[in-house]
Design an enzyme around this catalytic site. Sequence first.
Site, PDB file in Angstrom:
ATOM      1  N   LYS A  80       0.843  -1.200   0.000  1.00  0.00           N
ATOM      2  CA  LYS A  80       0.000   0.000   0.000  1.00  0.00           C
ATOM      3  C   LYS A  80       0.876   1.248   0.000  1.00  0.00           C
ATOM      4  O   LYS A  80       2.053   1.163   0.357  1.00  0.00           O
ATOM      5  CB  LYS A  80      -0.909  -0.018   1.232  1.00  0.00           C
ATOM      6  CG  LYS A  80      -0.133  -0.079   2.541  1.00  0.00           C
ATOM      7  CD  LYS A  80      -1.020  -0.394   3.728  1.00  0.00           C
ATOM      8  CE  LYS A  80      -0.195  -0.400   5.000  1.00  0.00           C
ATOM      9  NZ  LYS A  80      -0.904  -0.954   6.137  1.00  0.00           N
ATOM     10  N   TYR A  87      16.572  31.531   4.250  1.00  0.00           N
ATOM     11  CA  TYR A  87      15.413  32.371   4.540  1.00  0.00           C
ATOM     12  C   TYR A  87      15.384  32.828   5.988  1.00  0.00           C
ATOM     13  O   TYR A  87      15.713  32.055   6.900  1.00  0.00           O
ATOM     14  CB  TYR A  87      14.120  31.576   4.308  1.00  0.00           C
ATOM     15  CG  TYR A  87      13.704  31.498   2.859  1.00  0.00           C
ATOM     16  CD1 TYR A  87      13.434  32.643   2.123  1.00  0.00           C
ATOM     17  CD2 TYR A  87      13.560  30.256   2.249  1.00  0.00           C
ATOM     18  CE1 TYR A  87      13.034  32.543   0.797  1.00  0.00           C
ATOM     19  CE2 TYR A  87      13.159  30.155   0.931  1.00  0.00           C
ATOM     20  CZ  TYR A  87      12.896  31.304   0.214  1.00  0.00           C
ATOM     21  OH  TYR A  87      12.498  31.212  -1.092  1.00  0.00           O
TER      22      TYR A  87
HETATM   23  C1  LIG Z   1      -0.209  -1.721   6.988  1.00  0.00           C
HETATM   24  C2  LIG Z   1      -0.826  -2.897   7.552  1.00  0.00           C
HETATM   25  C3  LIG Z   1      -0.054  -3.989   7.993  1.00  0.00           C
HETATM   26  C4  LIG Z   1       1.455  -3.975   8.033  1.00  0.00           C
HETATM   27  O1  LIG Z   1       1.918  -3.382   9.197  1.00  0.00           O
HETATM   28  P1  LIG Z   1       3.488  -3.249   9.489  1.00  0.00           P
HETATM   29  O2  LIG Z   1       3.549  -2.707  10.840  1.00  0.00           O
HETATM   30  O3  LIG Z   1       4.013  -2.335   8.462  1.00  0.00           O
HETATM   31  O4  LIG Z   1       4.043  -4.615   9.361  1.00  0.00           O
HETATM   32  C5  LIG Z   1      -0.717  -5.129   8.391  1.00  0.00           C
HETATM   33  N1  LIG Z   1      -2.065  -5.188   8.384  1.00  0.00           N
HETATM   34  C6  LIG Z   1      -2.846  -4.157   8.009  1.00  0.00           C
HETATM   35  C7  LIG Z   1      -4.314  -4.295   8.035  1.00  0.00           C
HETATM   36  C8  LIG Z   1      -2.253  -2.973   7.576  1.00  0.00           C
HETATM   37  O5  LIG Z   1      -3.019  -1.949   7.202  1.00  0.00           O
END
Ligand SMILES: *Cc1c(COP(=O)(O)O)cnc(C)c1O
Length: 825
Positions: A493, A721
């Site tokens: 994702k 800046y």
């Molecule tokens: C992002 C996510 C993970 C992965 O989590 P990590 O801490 O990056 O391993 C697992 N399950 C769900 C539902 C997620 O959204």
Amino acid sequence: MVIHTSQLAQITGGTPFGEGGSVREFAFDSRSLVLGGNIMFVAFKGSAHNGHNYIGALVERGVRYFIVEQGFDIAPYAASNCFFLVVENSLSALQNIAGYCRKMIVGTVASITGSNGKTIVKEWIARLWTNQDKIFFSSPKSYNSQLGVALSIAMAEKEAAVSLFEAGISGVGQMASLQRIISPDVVLFTNIGEAHSQNFASLEAKVEEKLLLAASAKVLITASSNTLICTKAKEVLNNSVRLFTWGWNLVDDVCILSQVQNRGRSAISFKFNNKVYNIEVPFTDNTSLENIMHVIAFYCCVAPCELPGVALRVASLEAVAMRLELRRGRGGSKIISDTYNSDLGSLSIALDYMVSVCDGMPMRVVLSDIFQSGYSPDVLYAKVAEMVRSKGVQEVVAIGEGLISCRALFDGISCLFYNTTDEFLNDLPLMDYSGSVVLLKGSRAFAFERISYQLEEQIHSTVFEVDLGAMASNLDYYRAIVGPKVLTMAMVKASSYGSGAVEVALALEKRHINYLAVAYADEGVELRRAGVITPIVVLNSEPSGYTKMVEYNLEPEIYDFFSLRLFYSESVRLGVAHYPIHIKIDTGMHRLGFEEADIAKLILELKAMSRNVLVRSIFSHLTSADNPSHDEFTLSQISLFDRLSSQILAAFPSVTILRHICNSAAIERFGFAHFDMVRLGIGLYGIGCTEASCSALQPVGALKSVISQIRECAVGESVGYNRQQVLTRNSRIATIPIGYADGLRRSLSCGKWAVEVRGSLAPIVGNICMDACMVDITDISAQIGDSVVIFGLSPTVSRMAMVLGTIPYEILTSIAPRVKRIYFS
Ligand SMILES: *Cc1c(COP(=O)(O)O)cnc(C)c1O
């Protein structure tokens, strides 16, 4: 399509062993294999892989149905409840099964063949189709081989109005078996060129072979200018196959009346069925124009009611010259490169394309030896020389022994000869290509991408380097922890936590990842379009994306009754059966998911929906798996999940449902809770949560830039800046082209962060700007052009997260899209 094993035995002529049942899906690659009670694994003996070697592991993981080749010893599985269909040849068995599935398709089945343009024509047809009835395509990429076609048909849907499959062959005898499987009603034959000629006795023989695809078709579509195809078609095909042509003749079914080019666009007027249509397309090169006419002819023949809409939409097609990439080069030059292959047909297309984009600029061609043309070198290179001469090319660079041996043929053309790409690369800095169009056309072995890299304009020197090899090793680390029986879902994702969705997904697919997960449907669509075939879960599946998800074979997370019912009615509308869904349970996160009080009702509803949707997995998410002070809470989440998911499992005894709750941290810290699958996220990208993992994992991403200017500043002067920082000593200040718009947070200004230059730390001076920042290199002997590490091996992204009071996830996903991702493996 659901098929019973007894039927499969009949279809393939194989010998059945063991307890049979209904098969719904086929898999031949363990990477695309998701465990379900109704999946059948087809074992192939490839040159590199032997599928039979995986059978033991697959049985252990719960796969029950197998097709194996004679000679495979099934005795060790006699006591298991597995079913084996023993066949002589797995490929022909799969092809026979595909042939059976083919008969089930009720709509029009069309197929494309020809030497050039198949894939682009297929893609364009797909893109222009907007009818609500479904059209089905073989696959996002060119799935046109024997196995690919069989797979495409196995994926086909009974209800598609039009199904279109690409059929590619490279030798005699292959088309007959493709024809048997596809058995198209309509065949589109694009053209005939020299590619792969070596395997055919003559051009005529090649045309005849390809025409076999139309053996039982009703219509053959082609251009009337393809005289060889047209004459051969009349000769070898039986009279019931109607020839449907497009061209400039009044007798053509689709008759072009005029074609006018102006400013990169072409206006075409054509007549079909006594009606005149006018279209405008955004290209002028002959190849694209030929391709677009194939598309138009296809619609005229197969779906004329779509024509008015198609005529409108063709204007928005992009000039995709497929393998040909047009890039901006240094000094205002244009670089066209095809570094994959070279044959006479594609060289001619590339030259045409160069002419169409040259706009009066001088044209230069860098060319390698051409392999497997079927011609002797003197004939071959005489044709090449003639082509470049006729297109008005100013200069040719010829690389390879074959070209050198024929150098006399290039008399009269300004031509430089080199033995190897390396020799040419040595001379390259001395050459001036500014203001010209450069075509790089090389066989793969010559690695012309190295030339194109040198010639391309380096737009942005800040890059995010992604080490795919390190990622693979991190995956192995977690796989070793979970063992062979537990599947792994990789979280890709948010562009794979900033590392790039497609590249990471493809790399993981190569490592046989079992599942991928994205946040939104569009992210999944991007992966499918790039050719990813691994099952994909969409976590935040929004109702507006359901149609697209089914179209692209993406599996939704279902987290409440509203989404369940909506997805169900969508599945009914689209007529899909047993579509896999993933049930999310809320065990304490309080974000998304069903609660304990919902479970009984959920089971009832799922049962009523079971014809259309099928629970493939049940899962929940832990809030604090990495934090020992909340372990008691984590344990309560796990036990609640176990209890609730068990109730659902018990209600569906005949379905294999996967359960999963562990994220990266939980994989390490809660070994008893792996269930059937784990969801690996941040750990894959090299960030651990225990001492063990922190030292075992390799960093994957590195944010790097270069020094673009260096100046001496006196004590008392200010930098940047708002004069935020005044120098307390005479200093050397380096400017680096990375700012907060690239994702370097402004709160790291004035020494809160230091970058690495030549192994030493250089603190940031003054405020970080939008596109740049300044660092102090007084104590480092650095030069303009030196590489700078913002974070990577050292300093690390975890450290930066600590300084910023956030987590590495946020930093990685905040690197701006404009930062170019570069991949190593
Ligand atoms: C992002 C996510 C993970 C992965 O989590 P990590 O801490 O990056 O391993 C697992 N399950 C769900 C539902 C997620 O959204």
